[in-house]
Design a protein around this motif. Structure first.
Motif, PDB file in Angstrom:
ATOM      1  N   GLY A 101       0.790  -1.225   0.000  1.00 36.24           N
ATOM      2  CA  GLY A 101       0.000   0.000   0.000  1.00 36.24           C
ATOM      3  C   GLY A 101       0.820   1.271   0.000  1.00 36.24           C
ATOM      4  O   GLY A 101       0.278   2.365   0.189  1.00 36.24           O
ATOM      5  N   ASP A 102       2.122   1.165  -0.193  1.00 30.66           N
ATOM      6  CA  ASP A 102       2.988   2.333  -0.246  1.00 30.66           C
ATOM      7  C   ASP A 102       3.210   2.731  -1.711  1.00 30.66           C
ATOM      8  O   ASP A 102       2.568   2.217  -2.609  1.00 30.66           O
ATOM      9  N   THR A 103       4.148   3.640  -1.925  1.00 28.02           N
ATOM     10  CA  THR A 103       4.430   4.122  -3.277  1.00 28.02           C
ATOM     11  C   THR A 103       5.925   4.089  -3.546  1.00 28.02           C
ATOM     12  O   THR A 103       6.726   4.493  -2.696  1.00 28.02           O
ATOM     13  N   VAL A 104       6.293   3.622  -4.720  1.00 28.90           N
ATOM     14  CA  VAL A 104       7.670   3.666  -5.210  1.00 28.90           C
ATOM     15  C   VAL A 104       7.727   4.655  -6.362  1.00 28.90           C
ATOM     16  O   VAL A 104       6.827   4.689  -7.203  1.00 28.90           O
ATOM     17  N   ILE A 105       8.768   5.481  -6.381  1.00 28.82           N
ATOM     18  CA  ILE A 105       8.986   6.413  -7.489  1.00 28.82           C
ATOM     19  C   ILE A 105       9.978   5.777  -8.452  1.00 28.82           C
ATOM     20  O   ILE A 105      11.109   5.458  -8.067  1.00 28.82           O
ATOM     21  N   MET A 106       9.557   5.575  -9.681  1.00 30.37           N
ATOM     22  CA  MET A 106      10.478   5.088 -10.717  1.00 30.37           C
ATOM     23  C   MET A 106      10.875   6.265 -11.594  1.00 30.37           C
ATOM     24  O   MET A 106      10.016   7.035 -12.040  1.00 30.37           O
ATOM     25  N   ARG A 107      12.153   6.397 -11.826  1.00 33.42           N
ATOM     26  CA  ARG A 107      12.658   7.452 -12.714  1.00 33.42           C
ATOM     27  C   ARG A 107      13.295   6.808 -13.940  1.00 33.42           C
ATOM     28  O   ARG A 107      14.174   5.960 -13.821  1.00 33.42           O
ATOM     29  N   ILE A 108      12.827   7.205 -15.103  1.00 32.67           N
ATOM     30  CA  ILE A 108      13.445   6.797 -16.362  1.00 32.67           C
ATOM     31  C   ILE A 108      14.097   8.036 -16.959  1.00 32.67           C
ATOM     32  O   ILE A 108      13.416   9.021 -17.248  1.00 32.67           O
ATOM     33  N   ALA A 115      22.716   8.005 -29.726  1.00 29.42           N
ATOM     34  CA  ALA A 115      21.333   7.555 -29.834  1.00 29.42           C
ATOM     35  C   ALA A 115      20.742   7.537 -28.428  1.00 29.42           C
ATOM     36  O   ALA A 115      21.453   7.682 -27.430  1.00 29.42           O
ATOM     37  N   ASP A 116      19.425   7.359 -28.337  1.00 34.26           N
ATOM     38  CA  ASP A 116      18.788   7.353 -27.025  1.00 34.26           C
ATOM     39  C   ASP A 116      19.303   6.203 -26.163  1.00 34.26           C
ATOM     40  O   ASP A 116      19.397   5.055 -26.611  1.00 34.26           O
ATOM     41  N   ASP A 117      19.629   6.531 -24.912  1.00 40.89           N
ATOM     42  CA  ASP A 117      20.046   5.516 -23.947  1.00 40.89           C
ATOM     43  C   ASP A 117      19.409   5.849 -22.611  1.00 40.89           C
ATOM     44  O   ASP A 117      19.576   6.957 -22.099  1.00 40.89           O
ATOM     45  N   SER A 118      18.672   4.885 -22.055  1.00 44.19           N
ATOM     46  CA  SER A 118      17.905   5.136 -20.833  1.00 44.19           C
ATOM     47  C   SER A 118      18.515   4.431 -19.632  1.00 44.19           C
ATOM     48  O   SER A 118      19.117   3.365 -19.751  1.00 44.19           O
ATOM     49  N   SER A 119      18.309   5.039 -18.477  1.00 44.18           N
ATOM     50  CA  SER A 119      18.613   4.394 -17.210  1.00 44.18           C
ATOM     51  C   SER A 119      17.339   4.401 -16.374  1.00 44.18           C
ATOM     52  O   SER A 119      16.519   5.318 -16.476  1.00 44.18           O
ATOM     53  N   VAL A 120      17.163   3.363 -15.565  1.00 48.67           N
ATOM     54  CA  VAL A 120      15.965   3.226 -14.741  1.00 48.67           C
ATOM     55  C   VAL A 120      16.405   3.102 -13.283  1.00 48.67           C
ATOM     56  O   VAL A 120      17.280   2.290 -12.950  1.00 48.67           O
ATOM     57  N   SER A 121      15.799   3.899 -12.410  1.00 47.81           N
ATOM     58  CA  SER A 121      16.136   3.847 -10.992  1.00 47.81           C
ATOM     59  C   SER A 121      14.874   3.990 -10.154  1.00 47.81           C
ATOM     60  O   SER A 121      13.841   4.473 -10.638  1.00 47.81           O
ATOM     61  N   PHE A 122      14.960   3.580  -8.898  1.00 42.55           N
ATOM     62  CA  PHE A 122      13.795   3.531  -8.027  1.00 42.55           C
ATOM     63  C   PHE A 122      14.108   4.208  -6.694  1.00 42.55           C
ATOM     64  O   PHE A 122      15.231   4.130  -6.189  1.00 42.55           O
ATOM     65  N   TYR A 123      13.062   4.844  -6.116  1.00 43.59           N
ATOM     66  CA  TYR A 123      13.210   5.582  -4.867  1.00 43.59           C
ATOM     67  C   TYR A 123      11.960   5.398  -4.017  1.00 43.59           C
ATOM     68  O   TYR A 123      10.870   5.122  -4.537  1.00 43.59           O
TER      69      TYR A 123
END
Length: 213
Positions: A101-108, A115-123
Motif C-alpha cells: 500500500g505504499d508508493t515507489v517512485i520510478m525514474r526513467i 542515440a537514445d540511452d535510458s537508465s531506470v532507478s527507483f526511490y
C-alpha cells in the motif's frame, strides 16, 4: 445533563483538531517538486516549480537549467510526470503502487548521445534510493538463440548496447528497446540484428520489476 453533553461535545471537537490529518496520496508533481538536488542536479527546486507553473497555465515557455539550457514539463497526471532537463535529456517520473500500500517512485532518464540511452532507478517517497527492484539487463539477456551460438561475433560487433526504456501504466509493463541501427556501423548491423532481441519486457508486480519471457 446538558452541561455533561456540552463537555463531551467540546472534548470531541478538541480531539478532532488534535488528530493528524488523513494521509494523502503522493502526486507525481509533488514528487518532482520535492526531489533533492542530487536527483536532478541541473534543475533546481525553484526552477522545477516554475516549470510546473508554466505547464499548468498552458504556457509553452521554457525554463533555464543551471547550464543555461532549456527545460520544461511536457506531460502531467497524478501518477506520472514527463519533462526535459535539456535538449538531449528527457525524464519520466512514474509512481508505482506497492503490495504493502505504499508508493515507489520510478525514474526513467534518457540521454540522446549519439542515440537514445535510458537508465531506470527507483526511490521511496523521501527520494531514498531503492536497490534490487530490478536487475540491469546484461548481454546474455539480449542474446537470441542465434546470438548465443555466435556470442563472440556479437560481442565484437556490439561493444556496448544503447537502449530506450518506456513504461505503460495501463499494463504495468516496462519495455526496454535495443536500436543498434542508430549507433552501430552498417557492417555490424547484420550480426547485431540476428544476435540481439529487439526488446526486453518487465512487469511491476507490487514488489519489483519481474522479467517477462
Amino acid at each position: 445533563m446538558r452541561d455533561l453533553l456540552l463537555t463531551f461535545a467540546i472534548c470531541g471537537a478538541a480531539a478532532c483538531c488534535l488528530a493528524p490529518p488523513a494521509a494523502r496520496a503522493l502526486t507525481a508533481s509533488e514528487a518532482f517538486a520535492k526531489a533533492p538536488a542530487r536527483v536532478f542536479p541541473t534543475v533546481d527546486s525553484l526552477t522545477r516549480l516554475d516549470m510546473l507553473d508554466y505547464f499548468n497555465s498552458g504556457s509553452p515557455k521554457a525554463s533555464r537549467n543551471l547550464l543555461r539550457g532549456d527545460c520544461r514539463v511536457t506531460a502531467v497526471s497524478d501518477i506520472r510526470l514527463e519533462f526535459s532537463s535539456s535538449d538531449v535529456s528527457a525524464h519520466t517520473l512514474q509512481l508505482l503502487p506497492t503490495a504493502k500500500g505504499d508508493t515507489v517512485i520510478m525514474r526513467i532518464s534518457t540521454i540522446s548521445t549519439p542515440a537514445d540511452d535510458s537508465s531506470v532507478s527507483f526511490y521511496d517517497k523521501s527520494w531514498r534510493p531503492l536497490e534490487r527492484l530490478m536487475r540491469e539487463p546484461e548481454l546474455d539477456d539480449w542474446l537470441t538463440e542465434e546470438g548465443k551460438k555466435e556470442r563472440a561475433d556479437v560481442e565484437n560487433a556490439v561493444p556496448f548496447i544503447l537502449s530506450r526504456a518506456s513504461f505503460d501504466p495501463e499494463t504495468s509493463i516496462l519495455t526496454i528497446t535495443c536500436h543498434p541501427e542508430e549507433y552501430l556501423p552498417e557492417e555490424a548491423l547484420p550480426v547485431a540484428k540476428r544476435g540481439l532481441r529487439e526488446s526486453l519486457s518487465y512487469r511491476w508486480d507490487g514488489k519489483k520489476m519481474t522479467p517477462l519471457k
